[in-house]
Structure formats: C-alpha cells, structure tokens
Design a protein around this motif. Structure first.
Motif, PDB file in Angstrom:
ATOM      1  N   THR A 142     -39.556  34.513  -6.223  1.00  0.00           N
ATOM      2  CA  THR A 142     -40.890  34.322  -6.800  1.00  0.00           C
ATOM      3  C   THR A 142     -41.086  32.892  -7.296  1.00  0.00           C
ATOM      4  OG1 THR A 142     -40.049  35.203  -8.903  1.00  0.00           O
ATOM      5  CG2 THR A 142     -41.173  36.741  -7.434  1.00  0.00           C
ATOM      6  N   THR A 147     -42.138  30.853  -4.355  1.00  0.00           N
ATOM      7  CA  THR A 147     -43.556  31.124  -4.089  1.00  0.00           C
ATOM      8  C   THR A 147     -44.435  30.317  -5.027  1.00  0.00           C
ATOM      9  OG1 THR A 147     -42.998  33.368  -3.378  1.00  0.00           O
ATOM     10  CG2 THR A 147     -45.296  32.935  -3.949  1.00  0.00           C
ATOM     11  N   THR A 159     -46.607  37.576  -8.351  1.00  0.00           N
ATOM     12  CA  THR A 159     -45.348  36.856  -8.159  1.00  0.00           C
ATOM     13  C   THR A 159     -44.956  36.051  -9.389  1.00  0.00           C
ATOM     14  OG1 THR A 159     -46.530  35.003  -7.107  1.00  0.00           O
ATOM     15  CG2 THR A 159     -45.656  36.724  -5.663  1.00  0.00           C
TER      16      THR A 159
END
Length: 390
Positions: A50, A53, A79
């Motif tokens: 995450t 991301t 996320t």
C-alpha cells in the motif's frame, strides 16, 4: 652516593573478565519468534504494497502519469487507510518480536560462520530499517519531522531496504522458520510443554495490543468506527465545515483572498479568465467524493463546482489532455500540481466552489479548489488561481 628509588605506583585493581550475559527467561525461543514473525511479516507486506501505491499516486513518474486510474473513487482512501493502519499495528508486533529475540543479540562469538554472519547482518539491517520506518511513519501522521532530511524520499528508499532485509532474513533462517511454523511442521523441535500456556498468553496479549491500537486509530479513515478514534491525530468530523484540515491558510501564508481581484486563468489554445461570479454562473455539478490524506485520515463529502474537463474544453484542449494547476500560495512542495488525462477528463473531477452545500472556507481552499477521485489529499490543490492545458 645512592640514588633513591622512584616511588612505587599503586597497583590497579584487576578488572573481572567480561562474560556474555545469560538469559534464563522463557518464551525467548524460536517457536514464539516464528509465531510473532508471521504476524509482523503480514503487517509489513500490507504496509509495503500500500505504501508503493501511495508513493506512485503521489509522485508518479512521467510514463505513469496518464496511466493512473481515477476509479475506483475510494481506491486511495482504502490503500492509504490500510497503509497507516498496518504500520501502526506493526509497532506492538515489532516490540514483541524484539523482546522475544533480543537474547540472541548477545551470542558469542558474534560470527561463527559465513551463514551466521549473513544472519547477523540481515538482523542488524532488518531491525534498524523496521524501527526507522515504523516510528518515522508514526511521526508523519502527526506531521512532526524532527530530522533534517525530506521524509518522503527517505521513507520510500528505506522501505525497499527493509523488504530486502526481510527477504534475506527469511532465506537465511528458513530451516528454523520451517521447523517452527506449526506444530505439524516436519522437523518440529520438541519444546517444554509447560511453555504452551505462557506462549498462548503472550500471543493473546500481543493480539489484544494490536487490536487496541487499531480500534483507537482506524476510525480516522474507517468512519463507522470514528466513535473509537481516541489516539489518532485526526477525527473525521473535527475541522472547518466538519472536515479536517492539514494545511491551513495561515500555514500557506494566505491571510485572505480578495474576490474582487481574484481571477481564474485557464491557459490553452483559447486562453481565458473568469471572475468568481462568472465561474459560479457556469453549470454546477455536485459529487460525493472522499478526501484522503497521506497521514491516514479520510472522509467523504459533497462537493459542488465546475467540471475540470469543461474548463479545459473551453480553452481548446483536445480530448486526453493533462492539466497543470497552480495555487495562490507562494511556497510549498505542492503549490503546483499536475493531473494526468484520466483524472482531468473524469466527470467527477471538479474545480470545487462549495463543500457540503456551503461556500468553501478559506482553510478548505476558498475561492476554488480541486477535488478528484482516487487522489491523495496533497494533490487536491487549494486556492487555485491558474490551470494550464498540457
């Protein structure tokens, strides 16, 4: 003539020989360490994925800018919420893991073979990187930076170092991890049966600590649990117009904005300017979108304004054009922001003028701000004064 002898110096006391400490406490064993390691490894894996991301949504390289999707609208909220929640949950797991294995730090001799040297090296890097990542990330949630370096690039670099150290550690320790993975694992070593209840009690206590810190912080992004949001630095309902603010107008150096002199400039093939009254007279659209910040908090709100793609089309932009947005603030890493074509062309992306039915407060970006789906909060530029077709 006799020469007098020099005075004899007193003999220094002999220091006792240093011996490595010994540990007789229970639960400093491989099975307990492996059980905690599984939980800690899962938390670090979620936090790393995450985190990647978040980083690439916040700082996309040029080749990725027009590929990043604007949907799902809640993508970044999910996320980044998981990133911060898993990072906070990993802190008690890391402390428990270190308590379990710390006697091994005093093993003597420190390096008995090449394999043992690799193991010790991986442990040293792993512990240092894990402590730095988790605690610097925790300080980032409260926006306190007691260090001279820039947080984002260093945090990103050390994340890769941490993952590399984890992979090396697992590779070196794999035989021992496999032997203690479960009671039914081939080659499981027999340990005193009396340790079983204590081990279960320890794991239950650690699980309770993880649950407690998660329950009292995750409400800042998972709003159904906001009533338990006791330890998080942000509450989703606290702030101007019932929405938190990270960077206030005062912090941005804006004491106020004169609507008489303010103009929105849109630069393109057919450049133009609009006053606030002219902007308000254009077709208005209302969307419900979350605003999610890198510090972990997020909340959905109703935003009203003009579609960015309509403003760009009026300036003669071709379909698929990107846009550069400039804020009134004079300083700050995000006073200039770029949006790829997928965001700029999304009908949910607005130059917002109202929040929850009310005119934007100055802290929320009056007179106009960007709101876009699946986008970090630092890129939802406030106090917009110029847009440039790219």
């Amino acid at each position: 003539m006799r020469v007098p002898r020099p005075p004899r110096l007193p003999r220094l006391p002999r220091l006792p020989a240093l011996a490595p400490p010994t540990f007789s406490g229970r639960l400093h064993d491989a099975r307990t360490a492996t059980s905690l390691g599984r939980w800690l490894g899962a938390a670090i894996a979620v936090c790393f994925v995450t985190g990647l991301t978040s980083h690439y949504l916040q700082h996309p390289p040029g080749w990725l800018a027009d590929v990043l999707p604007s949907r799902p609208t809640w993508g970044y909220r999910l996320t980044q919420g998981l990133h911060v929640a898993s990072g906070i949950a990993a802190i008690p797991l890391l402390l428990a893991k270190l308590w379990t294995v710390y006697p091994r730090l005093f093993l003597w001799p420190p390096m008995r073979s090449v394999r043992h040297a690799l193991e010790r090296l991986s442990v040293a890097v792993l512990v240092a990187a894990a402590v730095f990542q988790l605690f610097s990330g925790l300080l980032n949630t409260v926006q306190w930076y007691p260090w001279p370096f820039s947080f984002v690039p260093v945090h990103f670099a050390v994340a890769w170092l941490l993952v590399g150290a984890v992979v090396l550690h697992i590779a070196v320790k794999y035989p021992e991890i496999r032997a203690h993975w479960s009671r039914r694992s081939p080659g499981t070593l027999e340990l005193p049966a009396a340790d079983g209840p204590d081990r279960r009690s320890l794991l239950t206590g650690v699980a309770a600590a993880v649950g407690a810190v998660t329950l009292t912080t995750v409400g800042q992004s998972f709003t159904p649990l906001k009533r338990f949001d006791l330890l998080a630095p942000r509450h989703p309902d606290h702030g101007p117009q019932q929405l938190p603010v990270n960077r206030t107008a005062a912090a941005a150096g804006l004491a106020g904005v004169s609507t008489v002199h303010w103009r929105l400039t849109v630069l393109g093939k057919d450049s133009y300017q609009l006053t606030l009254d002219e902007l308000t007279a254009l077709p208005q659209h209302t969307v419900t979108l979350p605003i999610a910040c890198v510090e972990g908090w997020s909340k959905s709100a109703d935003w009203t304004g003009v579609r960015v793609r309509d403003l760009l089309e009026r300036a003669g932009a071709r379909p698929g054009s990107a846009v550069r947005v400039v804020s009134l603030e004079k300083r700050g890493a995000y006073r200039v922001m770029e949006m790829g074509s997928d965001y700029a062309g999304d009908p949910l992306t607005l130059l917002a003028l109202r929040l929850n039915g009310q005119v934007l407060s100055l802290d929320h970006g009056f007179p106009a701000r960007i709101i876009a789906p699946n986008r970090p909060g630092v890129l939802q530029t406030k106090w917009v004064t110029r847009m440039e077709v790219m």
